[in-house]
Design a protein around this motif. Structure first.
Motif, PDB file in Angstrom:
ATOM      1  N   TRP A  36      10.504  -4.743 -18.258  1.00  0.00           N
ATOM      2  CA  TRP A  36       9.711  -3.850 -19.100  1.00  0.00           C
ATOM      3  C   TRP A  36       8.696  -4.573 -19.694  1.00  0.00           C
ATOM      4  O   TRP A  36       8.690  -5.603 -20.233  1.00  0.00           O
ATOM      5  CB  TRP A  36      10.704  -3.524 -20.403  1.00  0.00           C
ATOM      6  CG  TRP A  36      11.703  -2.368 -19.915  1.00  0.00           C
ATOM      7  CD1 TRP A  36      12.838  -2.705 -19.265  1.00  0.00           C
ATOM      8  CD2 TRP A  36      11.558  -0.820 -19.915  1.00  0.00           C
ATOM      9  NE1 TRP A  36      13.430  -1.420 -19.234  1.00  0.00           N
ATOM     10  CE2 TRP A  36      12.562  -0.412 -19.358  1.00  0.00           C
ATOM     11  CE3 TRP A  36      10.550  -0.156 -20.114  1.00  0.00           C
ATOM     12  CZ2 TRP A  36      12.857   0.853 -19.290  1.00  0.00           C
ATOM     13  CZ3 TRP A  36      10.518   1.199 -19.914  1.00  0.00           C
ATOM     14  CH2 TRP A  36      11.674   1.711 -19.420  1.00  0.00           C
ATOM     15  N   THR A  52       3.383   0.644 -25.894  1.00  0.00           N
ATOM     16  CA  THR A  52       3.923   1.520 -24.842  1.00  0.00           C
ATOM     17  C   THR A  52       4.634   0.652 -24.057  1.00  0.00           C
ATOM     18  O   THR A  52       4.216  -0.662 -23.557  1.00  0.00           O
ATOM     19  CB  THR A  52       2.655   1.856 -23.808  1.00  0.00           C
ATOM     20  OG1 THR A  52       1.836   2.699 -24.911  1.00  0.00           O
ATOM     21  CG2 THR A  52       3.032   2.801 -22.802  1.00  0.00           C
ATOM     22  N   GLU A  73       8.504   4.359 -15.357  1.00  0.00           N
ATOM     23  CA  GLU A  73       9.114   4.999 -16.510  1.00  0.00           C
ATOM     24  C   GLU A  73       8.453   4.419 -17.638  1.00  0.00           C
ATOM     25  O   GLU A  73       8.320   3.366 -17.740  1.00  0.00           O
ATOM     26  CB  GLU A  73      10.509   4.749 -16.778  1.00  0.00           C
ATOM     27  CG  GLU A  73      11.058   5.525 -18.028  1.00  0.00           C
ATOM     28  CD  GLU A  73      12.821   5.225 -18.204  1.00  0.00           C
ATOM     29  OE1 GLU A  73      13.167   5.597 -19.124  1.00  0.00           O
ATOM     30  OE2 GLU A  73      13.209   4.589 -17.290  1.00  0.00           O
ATOM     31  N   THR A  74       7.994   5.090 -18.718  1.00  0.00           N
ATOM     32  CA  THR A  74       7.195   4.749 -19.947  1.00  0.00           C
ATOM     33  C   THR A  74       7.923   5.397 -21.170  1.00  0.00           C
ATOM     34  O   THR A  74       8.410   6.601 -21.113  1.00  0.00           O
ATOM     35  CB  THR A  74       5.833   5.342 -19.828  1.00  0.00           C
ATOM     36  OG1 THR A  74       5.723   6.693 -20.000  1.00  0.00           O
ATOM     37  CG2 THR A  74       4.815   4.704 -18.854  1.00  0.00           C
ATOM     38  N   LYS A  75       7.874   4.399 -22.261  1.00  0.00           N
ATOM     39  CA  LYS A  75       8.426   5.073 -23.331  1.00  0.00           C
ATOM     40  C   LYS A  75       7.521   4.334 -24.463  1.00  0.00           C
ATOM     41  O   LYS A  75       6.692   3.714 -24.470  1.00  0.00           O
ATOM     42  CB  LYS A  75       9.730   4.251 -23.840  1.00  0.00           C
ATOM     43  CG  LYS A  75      10.811   4.654 -22.485  1.00  0.00           C
ATOM     44  CD  LYS A  75      12.082   3.741 -23.207  1.00  0.00           C
ATOM     45  CE  LYS A  75      13.082   4.210 -22.095  1.00  0.00           C
ATOM     46  NZ  LYS A  75      14.351   3.660 -22.719  1.00  0.00           N
ATOM     47  N   GLY A 110       6.969   3.125 -28.516  1.00  0.00           N
ATOM     48  CA  GLY A 110       7.678   2.294 -29.418  1.00  0.00           C
ATOM     49  C   GLY A 110       6.846   1.754 -30.446  1.00  0.00           C
ATOM     50  O   GLY A 110       5.393   2.080 -30.590  1.00  0.00           O
ATOM     51  N   VAL A 134      12.467   1.766 -30.783  1.00  0.00           N
ATOM     52  CA  VAL A 134      12.173   2.534 -29.426  1.00  0.00           C
ATOM     53  C   VAL A 134      13.396   3.538 -29.337  1.00  0.00           C
ATOM     54  O   VAL A 134      14.512   3.060 -29.528  1.00  0.00           O
ATOM     55  CB  VAL A 134      12.262   1.399 -28.225  1.00  0.00           C
ATOM     56  CG1 VAL A 134      12.096   2.103 -26.920  1.00  0.00           C
ATOM     57  CG2 VAL A 134      11.464   0.379 -28.339  1.00  0.00           C
ATOM     58  N   ASP A 135      12.925   4.839 -29.075  1.00  0.00           N
ATOM     59  CA  ASP A 135      13.902   5.903 -28.777  1.00  0.00           C
ATOM     60  C   ASP A 135      14.826   5.883 -30.048  1.00  0.00           C
ATOM     61  O   ASP A 135      15.921   6.086 -30.137  1.00  0.00           O
ATOM     62  CB  ASP A 135      14.842   5.583 -27.667  1.00  0.00           C
ATOM     63  CG  ASP A 135      13.919   5.902 -26.218  1.00  0.00           C
ATOM     64  OD1 ASP A 135      12.832   6.574 -26.332  1.00  0.00           O
ATOM     65  OD2 ASP A 135      14.389   5.342 -25.164  1.00  0.00           O
TER      66      ASP A 135
END
Length: 132
Positions: free
Chosen positions: A40, A62, A75-77, A79, A98-99
């Protein structure tokens, strides 16, 4: 009349102090890699906020999965990171969100901050952070 002048003086002093803090504020770029294989990648820019003797930084990050196991593109998230650096910034303590999960990080400075990120109900994972 004296009370009005005193109130105005306090207001002017408070506004000047706030302007000084904003004017002295700096931003830093943050790049990090987490996971056993660094799968990541984290990127973002944080803004400085004065917090006593330490400098506190906060900002959005990001997260992009850069591991070889991606099937439909990375995949991106989104945070957020918040950390403090003391006058002798040999150690970083950070909070990462995050999430909706809040994790903590503690790292020592070599050429980067290296340590472990701990999240509730999950095993700790390695995290390396570069701040420039």
């Amino acid at each position: 009349m004296k009370a009005i002048m005193t109130t105005r003086s306090i207001l002017v002093i408070a506004m000047a102090a706030a302007a000084t803090q904003v004017a002295g504020a700096a931003s830093l770029e943050v790049v990090a890699y987490s996971g056993v294989f660094g799968e990541w990648e984290w990127t973002g820019t944080v803004a400085e906020k004065v917090a006593g003797r330490a400098k506190e930084y906060t900002g959005p990050m990001t997260l992009t999965h850069v591991g070889v196991c991606t099937q439909e593109g990375p995949e991106t998230k989104a945070g957020e990171i918040r950390f403090q650096l003391s006058r002798f910034p040999s150690e970083m303590k950070a909070t990462v969100l995050v999430d909706g999960v809040e994790c903590s990080f503690s790292g020592r400075l070599t050429d980067r901050y290296t340590g472990s990120m701990t999240c509730p109900d999950r095993p700790a994972v390695p995290l390396d952070v570069w701040v420039k």
